[in-house]
Design a protein around this motif. Sequence first.
Motif, short mmCIF file in Angstrom:
data_model
loop_
_atom_site.label_atom_id
_atom_site.label_comp_id
_atom_site.label_asym_id
_atom_site.label_seq_id
_atom_site.Cartn_x
_atom_site.Cartn_y
_atom_site.Cartn_z
N ILE A 1 21.97 -22.72 -27.91
CA ILE A 1 21.13 -22.98 -27.92
C ILE A 1 21.63 -22.65 -29.71
O ILE A 1 20.79 -23.18 -30.19
N ALA A 2 21.55 -21.16 -29.57
CA ALA A 2 22.17 -20.57 -30.76
C ALA A 2 22.60 -20.92 -31.56
O ALA A 2 22.99 -20.73 -32.61
N GLY B 1 14.74 -21.04 -21.93
CA GLY B 1 15.74 -22.48 -21.69
C GLY B 1 15.25 -22.39 -20.06
O GLY B 1 15.30 -21.42 -19.38
N ALA B 2 15.76 -23.47 -19.23
CA ALA B 2 15.72 -23.05 -17.80
C ALA B 2 17.65 -25.09 -17.80
O ALA B 2 17.73 -25.55 -18.36
N TYR B 3 17.93 -24.77 -16.33
CA TYR B 3 19.01 -24.53 -15.83
C TYR B 3 19.51 -25.28 -14.51
O TYR B 3 18.39 -24.22 -13.87
N GLU C 1 30.36 -13.20 -14.18
CA GLU C 1 30.41 -12.74 -12.94
C GLU C 1 28.24 -12.66 -13.65
O GLU C 1 28.27 -11.70 -14.47
N GLY C 2 27.55 -13.90 -13.90
CA GLY C 2 26.05 -13.63 -14.28
C GLY C 2 26.57 -13.47 -15.80
O GLY C 2 24.33 -14.35 -16.59
N ILE C 3 26.94 -14.16 -16.28
CA ILE C 3 27.24 -14.93 -17.78
C ILE C 3 26.84 -16.49 -18.29
O ILE C 3 25.86 -16.30 -18.68
N GLU C 4 26.16 -16.66 -16.76
CA GLU C 4 25.60 -18.50 -17.48
C GLU C 4 24.81 -18.55 -17.71
O GLU C 4 24.69 -19.31 -19.15
N PRO C 5 23.55 -17.73 -17.90
CA PRO C 5 22.21 -17.92 -18.36
C PRO C 5 22.40 -17.27 -19.67
O PRO C 5 21.71 -18.23 -21.37
N ARG D 1 15.15 -20.44 -14.84
CA ARG D 1 14.69 -20.23 -16.07
C ARG D 1 15.53 -18.72 -17.03
O ARG D 1 15.83 -17.98 -16.70
N PHE D 2 15.63 -18.47 -18.33
CA PHE D 2 15.67 -18.09 -18.70
C PHE D 2 15.41 -17.49 -20.33
O PHE D 2 15.21 -18.27 -20.86
#
Length: 201
Positions: A65-66, A108-110, A54-58, A118-119
Amino acid sequence: MRLRLIFTILAVYVVAAAPMFLPGDGRVIVQPATNDAVEVYFTPVDVVLLRSYEGIEPFNRALEIARRRAETYPHDLAPPYILHEPYRLVAPYVTARGRELAAPPVSGAYWSDGKSIRFSIVPQPQMAENSQAELTTLMEAQDGPMEEAESSLGMGIEPELNRAVLEVNGFDQDLRRKLARHYGGLITVRWDPFAQRAHLD
């Protein structure tokens, strides 16, 4: 499943009188690394199946990216990964330049449920021994670790271990020494005594 786990644990005790259980990542060290032999471990339970995501998507987006950053600067950085409970993005580095490259926030953003999310995540730089370039080169070698043993099942990079992992269903001390002699600290062995090599029909 339970019966297989019991047999696996018994097999571990036959191979190693005092295996080392590492609760954090679910690994059991069957044979620790020495100056002339690589580590052998097995995983009785896949911790991936036990975690909440839960909450891992960002963090997943930041990890991608890394990863691209590590592939762009493969001699300075090592493969990144996510730590859980709480989530943290770890950005390993192998050079002073890599330390600077690993530190900047990943932003970034998704889209999710019709909304733009945004994150901005600040990585946790961590010094590592093996670079992205070294691990990738080993993985792509034509006469690499997979050719060292008939028991070889597959191979991959385990970012949290900062090693290439050779998966086998059998091993001996000669294999451990051979891998250490040829590849040093670049590799470790994951042992699954009940696994079988995949066959194409």
